[in-house]
Write a protein that holds these residues in place. Structure first.
Motif, PDB file in Angstrom:
ATOM      1  N   PHE A 127      24.243   2.531   2.063  1.00 14.09           N
ATOM      2  CA  PHE A 127      24.116   1.295   1.292  1.00 14.09           C
ATOM      3  C   PHE A 127      24.113   1.604  -0.207  1.00 14.09           C
ATOM      4  O   PHE A 127      24.875   1.033  -0.980  1.00 14.09           O
ATOM      5  CB  PHE A 127      22.820   0.578   1.687  1.00 14.09           C
ATOM      6  CG  PHE A 127      22.467  -0.589   0.813  1.00 14.09           C
ATOM      7  CD1 PHE A 127      23.056  -1.824   1.021  1.00 14.09           C
ATOM      8  CD2 PHE A 127      21.557  -0.449  -0.220  1.00 14.09           C
ATOM      9  CE1 PHE A 127      22.736  -2.900   0.210  1.00 14.09           C
ATOM     10  CE2 PHE A 127      21.234  -1.520  -1.037  1.00 14.09           C
ATOM     11  CZ  PHE A 127      21.825  -2.749  -0.809  1.00 14.09           C
ATOM     12  N   THR A 156      31.664 -10.864   6.066  1.00 18.87           N
ATOM     13  CA  THR A 156      30.212 -10.668   6.041  1.00 18.87           C
ATOM     14  C   THR A 156      29.587 -11.168   7.331  1.00 18.87           C
ATOM     15  O   THR A 156      28.760 -10.482   7.944  1.00 18.87           O
ATOM     16  CB  THR A 156      29.608 -11.409   4.840  1.00 18.87           C
ATOM     17  OG1 THR A 156      30.411 -11.121   3.702  1.00 18.87           O
ATOM     18  CG2 THR A 156      28.187 -10.972   4.587  1.00 18.87           C
ATOM     19  N   SER A 167      24.947  -3.603   7.479  1.00 19.25           N
ATOM     20  CA  SER A 167      25.906  -4.700   7.455  1.00 19.25           C
ATOM     21  C   SER A 167      26.483  -4.905   6.066  1.00 19.25           C
ATOM     22  O   SER A 167      27.599  -5.376   5.915  1.00 19.25           O
ATOM     23  CB  SER A 167      25.240  -6.001   7.890  1.00 19.25           C
ATOM     24  OG  SER A 167      24.484  -5.785   9.036  1.00 19.25           O
ATOM     25  N   CYS A 168      25.701  -4.563   5.034  1.00 18.99           N
ATOM     26  CA  CYS A 168      26.183  -4.779   3.668  1.00 18.99           C
ATOM     27  C   CYS A 168      27.345  -3.858   3.323  1.00 18.99           C
ATOM     28  O   CYS A 168      28.073  -4.118   2.377  1.00 18.99           O
ATOM     29  CB  CYS A 168      25.063  -4.530   2.675  1.00 18.99           C
ATOM     30  SG  CYS A 168      23.786  -5.769   2.789  1.00 18.99           S
TER      31      CYS A 168
END
Lengths: 709, 733
Positions: free
Chosen positions: B183, B47, B135-136
């Motif tokens: 996402f 992460t 980024s998730c």
């Protein structure tokens, strides 16, 4: 095999009625089919609907002239042509208009015979398929009769059209697979492909079940697998290739569709380009005189061209130009299409001895033969495509606009980086040395000042490969005259030398196949075209032919009752199957296992056949007609007796409902016959009065032609 | 896998052997699989890396890049509450707008064209939001693979592939819909996988949570782009499979099955639909001012928009002779009756003036209503009495700009060949008897007046009896890609052949404030969907235009220029990390091979150890799900007629990367089993995974300027730092 043979012998020994009965059924059906399809076949003696289209190809076959048709591989056309050949047709008929009377030299009967025979034979085939699916002879008879009494199939079979042949081969292949004989797939149109896929899938499924049978050894499984690959893949592919082989062998003369093909292909045909290019020098050298054809061929084939006229100083929209000599792409052969390849480092415009060939990556100048100006591009917006650069022949006006006339030759289809630029064979990009723009045909046509010729531009953002940026040398000779006057004479004289180039069959095949797949006819909507959704309910019809004086007309119209019943049968089949499936999952078995297997296998063929022959049309963007639905319809009709027999066997268990059910079926069958009878005049083209015609217009959307008084 | 086939051991010893092996081996295949140790730490690591890679140099370049010009502009529309039209559903742009609003962007930047500098405008909120969602994706993919394969190395491999893919980084760094879409898409997949693994404790809190989260994410994916439909399909197939299994489980009563069924209907159909509808409700509530998208919608809808000429409209109510009007077709997204100074081209019916339907408001949409037998001169005279048009009257419509009459005759219409052509005919209002039309109102008796906006009007051509309608087909270039207008001989009351009067100018009549019938929300919803679908299918590639083809994508054939063309520009180029993409491509083939051989081996009844069984389960179930996702997100593009772009492949690329993780992990595990001491086996296995990760990291080091910006000579120039890296001629950096 021995057992089967014994059994057959057994039948011979004991002449019991069982075998005889089947034969009588089949023979009777075939005879009835032949009567219904062949009766009065040469009437009307006029061009009916798409005959106008297929007829051209038959004529071209008779004259051995090459053509391209995007509707499918050549087997169907060749079969139609076979009819013409047997009837002694010389190909002399102008296929220009539907309804035109045939002249005496056209053997109408034999031209229409093969489709009609194929249509008639579909009837016994349908019978056999249901028998092979393990349904009763009664059901099989029903299926055959439904096909027999289907007006749309009758109409479609009786003319020089391909659908009945397609349906015949589809049914034949299904039957062959069912019989587990050597399966031979034939292709008439590309729709046959979908049935082929279905059969492949079914064969795959069967093999998958076989894998689960642990009693078979690995070796025997491998043999089974190889046998299937051979019969289902290799033989069809080989046959497919052989059709093209025959097609290309038969058609060796140049013809109307030459320009679609590449120069290399054209050069392989007798007459046409071959006559001009035969014997040209192969390697382009400094000093060569060439014409450059754009490889794309769209919107039409054209050659790089220039003439003394200049770009207008200001365009209509106020933008300015360089006012230099126009460079265009011109769709006709012309002396102004000639260019000379020049070495930038030398002055001479003739080929030295020995010739110095131009190779990939070399930088050249292109000199326009008649005006001796250099091909040039610069940072000025092109007339119609302002995002690209203008291409011109450079005129030195002594203003601050230098000549930028160096072009790098890039051979697109090169094998190595030192390849020589070859006539006809090499596909070349010209990259501008100063600006890296690529010489491109924009496809737009110039206004009046450019004589409506096609615009040529320098593409700055050349995104990858596109055929509009690729050119090939078509006509070519080594320049000999240094003087301008002599050179002009040389340019005007036709090229003629002697070598020949032959393409291999595979190269021709790949090109032709690719062209067939990518060729897009720019046809707008036809008067009788329809959308795939209209077909289920038959909301549309096609008027095939109209007698010039009497009210007689031929329409593609189906048997309304059969179509509706087929739809109901499909719905019933799907609902019942879902119901059974869910119940079986909870281990409740409504019907015996073997009946279930029958039900499933019949569905795989009939519903599967309907789905694969129908749904793909929703994804297609071409013009669609009602007759495209006929293969799917045939499968759907086969489903009716399947469902009926299942209902009577498993849902009407006691005697009373069963006899009622039979009575209903008889009543229904008679109505099918009645509907057939009502519509048979428009299937066979019998004269009808206005009132009768109006009575036939059962749906508002049908287009029945009624003459105004 | 025939190697394991030899042993015909009974079930007893086999299980013992498996059990013994278990004690020494890492927790790869325990009977009740539990996440491997250290997964939390690894999750934290990936992460952090993911966020670092996406947020690195996020403000660069400080100008509008590529499609930011669209989506940034649409975000501004939400902030300004201006109505607009777009082919995608609203959620993505609403979220962009919200992010901008919360971060202090005031919606004043015009986003006119790529390359415009942002100057003092605050764009970082919107970019940051997109980068956050982008980024998730990495942790989502990591968790999904972990759940499917129960193997930490597989999950790590997938995570590193995505972290170090230049394409994913670039696509996440700008104001675009793609990171938002991906996402929700990955969210849906993760929740689906999680709820599958909760199957052993149905109706528990976590089961409900994951199931409803799946539904929420589906709504999100659908709400951003219609491509979200593919993931809906994936979840749908998974659910059907799931229910089918439950149905075959005879220990489950039908009542229980019913409960299962209802729970899924609730969470996967009702919930997403409600959310989807809700986001449209918000969309229409927020956008209440007139803007560039008005003309695409019906008169009734337009009257809802503040600033539109139909909002609180005050016009003469009843139609009279001499009135100047616009007529709008009643079909969804139907246009205004329009004409202009251009003729139909040769070969298309008679060479008379074109009549079309046009979606934008324009002076050429104005028509004058006249009596069929007298001219207007006297009508415009202010002293003459007003004469109203009545139901059943025969009228003539004169085009205001060109003074030609609306005309029809028995020539084929340009596209719909079964209909008649409609043209503009005559000079200065003098034509012939083919210019006469009977005006009728649906459901009204003869002699009644005709109301503006409310009356649904039909125009019948007197001479031929056909009805004026719009076929909805787009004319080619000669018709300026406007919509075809025809006269249909088939008398049917479809919206295609009905019209209403929208503008109405008549100085002699008093203006009356009209309450237009308010459309219901359901009507608005349906209408906006029709308009979107039309818009989408209208995006056709032009002739001779080089377009991206679906087969280009997996081979990373060609990228997209996000910013900059020349040597001096700050250039960003959307292109996948070639090492990663080619590895993915190779792995798809590899996976196919492995899956087929596994399936055949199982079907042939080859005896497998429990460890191998677990491996084959991962390959067929876990890998199968992901491979199906890849297929569903890739194959449909081959059938699409609209213009396609490289970035359409990225959802499929996510699935492909997960497949790569699972396949290589399985393959390495399988081969390391043949090495005798377990320590060597583990070394080989771990070394293999590590080597792959290092390879990917190194390739990222090489290609990172693609995402983080390049200045200086192009790669074709030997002096460029990227000189050796232009491995394909089609790459343009």
């Amino acid at each position: 095999l021995g057992q089967t043979f014994d059994r057959m012998l057994g039948f011979l020994k004991n002449p019991v009625v069982v075998t005889a009965e089947i034969n009588v059924n089949l023979v009777a059906l075939t005879v009835m089919g032949l009567i219904s399809r062949l009766w009065g076949l040469s009437y009307p003696r006029a061009v009916v609907f798409d005959e106008v289209y297929y007829g051209q190809f038959v004529s071209l076959y008779m004259k051995r002239i090459f053509f391209v048709d995007d509707s499918g591989p050549p087997l169907g056309h060749m079969l139609l042509a076979l009819g013409g050949y047997l009837g002694g047709f010389d190909g002399n008929f102008l296929w220009n208009r539907i309804g035109a009377e045939y002249s005496m030299n056209v053997p109408v009967w034999s031209l229409r015979l093969l489709p009609a025979l194929a249509g008639a034979l579909c009837i016994p085939l349908a019978y056999q398929i249901l028998v092979e699916l393990q349904f009763s002879h009664c059901a099989a008879l029903g299926a055959a009769l439904l096909i027999l009494l289907e007006n749309s199939l009758i109409t479609q079979s009786r003319f020089m059209l391909l659908e009945s042949i397609l349906i015949f081969f589809i049914l034949l292949s299904v039957l062959s697979y069912l019989k587990f004989y050597n399966l031979q797939r034939h292709r008439v149109k590309y729709m046959g492909l979908f049935t082929y896929m279905l059969l492949l899938a079914i064969a795959g499924l069967h093999f998958w079940h076989m894998l689960g049978d642990w009693s078979l050894s690995n070796v025997s499984l491998l043999c089974h697998f190889l046998a299937r690959v051979l019969t289902l893949l290799i033989i069809p592919v080989a046959m497919y290739l052989s059709f093209f082989y025959v097609h290309l062998t038969l058609l060796y003369r140049s013809g109307p569709h030459d320009q679609i093909m590449t120069s290399a292909f054209q050069a392989s045909l007798e007459g046409g380009l071959a006559r001009i290019t035969q014997g040209q020098p192969l390697e382009v050298a400094y000093g060569s005189q060439i014409t450059l054809r754009n490889v794309l061929g769209k919107p039409m084939q054209c050659w790089l061209h220039s003439h003394t006229n200049t770009y207008p100083i200001r365009y209509e929209n106020g933008r300015g130009s360089s006012h230099q000599q126009q460079v265009t792409c011109y769709p006709f052969k012309d002396v102004n299409n000639w260019w000379i390849v020049k070495d930038p480092g030398m002055q001479q415009l003739v080929v030295s001895n020995p010739p110095r060939p131009v190779r990939h990556g070399h930088v050249v100048q292109l000199v326009h033969g008649i005006t001796t100006r250099y091909l040039n591009t610069h940072d000025v917006a092109a007339p119609l495509s302002p995002h690209s650069q203008e291409v011109s022949c450079y005129i030195d006006y002594n203003i601050s606009m230098p000549a930028q006339n160096l072009w790098r030759v890039e051979i697109v289809n090169r094998e190595s980086d030192t390849d020589v630029w070859k006539t006809i064979l090499s596909e070349v990009r010209f990259v501008h040395v100063n600006t890296s723009a690529v010489l491109k045909l924009s496809g737009a046509s110039l206004p009046e000042w450019g004589y409506r010729q096609l615009e040529v531009v320098g593409e700055k953002l050349s995104k990858g490969y596109h055929q509009s940026m690729v050119w090939n040398v078509e006509e070519h000779r080594y320049g000999k005259s240094q003087e301008q006057k002599e050179r002009e004479v040389e340019l005007h004289s036709p090229t003629r030398m002697d070598i020949s180039k032959n393409l291999s069959f595979m190269a021709k095949f790949t090109e032709l196949q690719w062209k067939i797949l990518t060729l897009k006819n720019e046809d707008t909507e036809h008067k009788y075209s329809s959308s795939a959704l209209d077909w289920i309910t038959m909301d549309t019809n096609i008027a095939y032919w109209l007698h010039p004086t009497s009210g007689a007309q031929i329409h593609l119209l189906g048997n309304v009752l059969t179509w509706a019943s087929a739809n109901i049968a499909a719905v019933v089949y799907v609902c019942l199957s879902l119901w059974y499936l869910v119940r079986r999952r909870r281990t409740i078995y409504d019907i015996p296992e073997d009946a279930w297997q029958l039900w499933v296998s019949a569905g795989q063929i009939c519903v599967g056949g309907w789905v694969v022959n129908y749904l793909p049309f929703f994804l297609m963007e071409k013009t669609l007609f009602l007759y495209h639905y006929l293969p799917a319809l045939t499968f759907q009709i086969l489903l009716i007796p399947v469902v009926l027999q299942h209902l009577s066997d498993h849902l009407c268990r006691s005697l009373l409902p069963q006899s009622m059910f039979s009575a209903l079926i008889v009543a229904w069958f008679s109505s099918v016959y009645l509907v057939y009878h009502t519509f048979s005049p428009v299937s066979y083209g019998e004269p009808l009065s206005v009132a009768e015609l109006k009575a036939l217009r059962w749906k508002d959307s049908w287009n029945i032609l009624i003459r105004k008084q | 896998m025939p190697a394991a086939g030899g042993g015909r051991a009974g079930p007893g010893p086999l299980r013992q052997r498996g059990a013994r092996r278990l004690q020494g081996a890492p927790p790869a295949s325990p009977p009740a699989p539990r996440p491997p140790a250290g997964w939390r730490a690894a999750l934290g690591l990936v992460t952090v890396l993911s966020f670092a890679s996406r947020f690195h140099r996020l403000p660069e370049p400080p100008h509008v890049c590529w499609d930011e010009t669209h989506f940034g502009k649409m975000g501004s529309y939400y902030i300004n509450r201006t109505f607009f039209f777009d082919v995608h559903p609203p959620l993505g742009k609403m979220l962009i707008g919200l992010a901008g609003y919360l971060s202090g962007y005031d919606g004043t930047f015009p986003f006119q064209k790529p390359g415009d500098r942002y100057e003092q405008h605050n764009y970082m909120g919107m970019r940051g939001f997109c980068a956050f969602l982008g980024s998730c994706l990495v942790p989502f993919a990591y968790l999904t693979v972990l759940e499917l394969s129960k193997s930490l190395p597989a999950a790590l491999l997938t995570a590193f592939i995505l972290i170090f893919d230049t394409g994913c980084i670039t696509l996440s760094q700008y104001i675009l819909l793609d990171p938002i879409l991906m996402f929700f898409l990955m969210g849906a997949v993760l929740s689906m996988v999680k709820s599958n693994s909760c199957a052993d404790r149905p109706f528990s809190a976590s089961w409900w949570l994951w199931l409803s989260l799946t539904g929420v994410n589906l709504a999100g994916a659908m709400g951003v782009k219609f491509v979200g439909l593919f993931v809906v399909l994936l979840v749908g197939l998974n659910t059907i499979h799931d229910l089918w299994d439950l149905l075959g489980n005879l220990s489950l009563s039908l009542v229980m099955f019913g409960k299962h069924f209802l729970a899924r209907v609730l969470c996967l159909i009702v919930l997403p639909l409600t959310l989807y509808v809700a986001m449209f409700a918000v969309h229409f509530a927020v956008l209440n001012k007139s803007g560039p998208g008005d003309g695409f919608f019906s008169s009734a809808f337009q009257s809802q928009l503040i600033g539109n000429n139909l909002h609180n409209v005050s016009i003469p109510e009843h139609l009279a002779y001499g009135s100047v009007v616009t007529m709008k077709n009643l079909r969804m997204a139907g246009g205004y009756l329009h004409s202009h100074w251009h003729l139909y081209p040769e070969g298309v019916g008679a060479r008379q003036q074109q009549v079309t339907a046009y979606l934008h408001k324009d002076l050429n949409n104005l028509w004058i209503i006249k009596k069929h037998d007298s001219d207007t001169a006297d009508l415009l005279d202010s002293s003459s009495p007003v004469e109203f048009v009545r139901h059943g009257d025969i009228i003539r419509l004169e085009h205001k700009e060109t003074s030609r009459n609306l005309h029809s005759h028995q020539h084929e219409a340009p596209l719909t060949r079964k209909h008649f052509q409609v043209t503009g005919y005559g000079i200065n209002g003098t034509g012939d008897s083919n210019d006469f039309w009977r005006i009728e109102v649906v459901g009204r008796r003869a002699g009644k007046l005709i109301k503006v906006l409310r009356s649904r009007v039909r125009l019948t051509h007197v001479a031929t009896g056909c009805i004026l309608g719009s076929s909805g087909k787009t004319l080619p270039k000669w018709g300026w890609e406007q919509v075809e207008v025809t006269c249909t001989p088939y008398v049917k009351d479809t919206p295609n052949s009905l019209w209403n009067f929208e503008d109405h100018i008549n100085p002699k009549l008093p203006n009356i404030s009209l309450d237009v019938l308010k459309p219901s929300f359901a009507e608005i919803l349906l209408e906006s969907h029709m308009v979107m679908i039309r818009g989408n299918s209208g995006l056709k590639p032009k002739d001779n235009e080089v377009t991206s083809k679906p087969w280009h994508w997996p081979i990373n054939y060609q990228g997209l220029r996000f910013s900059g063309v020349n040597e001096t520009d700050y250039r960003v180029y959307l292109l996948g990390n070639p090492v990663v993409w080619w590895l993915n491509l190779f792995t798809i083939g590899l996976y196919l091979l492995i899956a087929i051989s596994t399936a055949v081996a199982l079907k042939r009844g080859v005896q497998l150890t429990s460890e191998l069984k677990e491996l084959s389960r991962v390959v067929l179930c876990g890998g199968g799900q992901v491979a199906l996702g890849w297929l569903l997100h890739y194959l449909p593009f081959f059938m699409m007629g609209r213009v396609l772009y490289f970035h359409h492949y990225f959802p499929a690329m996510l699935f492909s990367s997960m497949l790569t993780g699972i396949t290589w992990d399985t393959l390495l595990k399988f081969f390391s089993r043949f090495l005798s001491p377990t320590t060597t086996a583990r070394k080989v296995y771990g070394g293999g995974i590590l080597a792959l990760i290092l390879l990917i990291t190194y390739s990222f080091y090489l290609f990172h300027p693609l995402s983080y910006g390049m200045i200086g000579p192009m790669a074709s120039d030997p002096s460029s730092p990227m000189a050796g890296l232009r491995w394909m001629d089609s790459w343009e950096f």
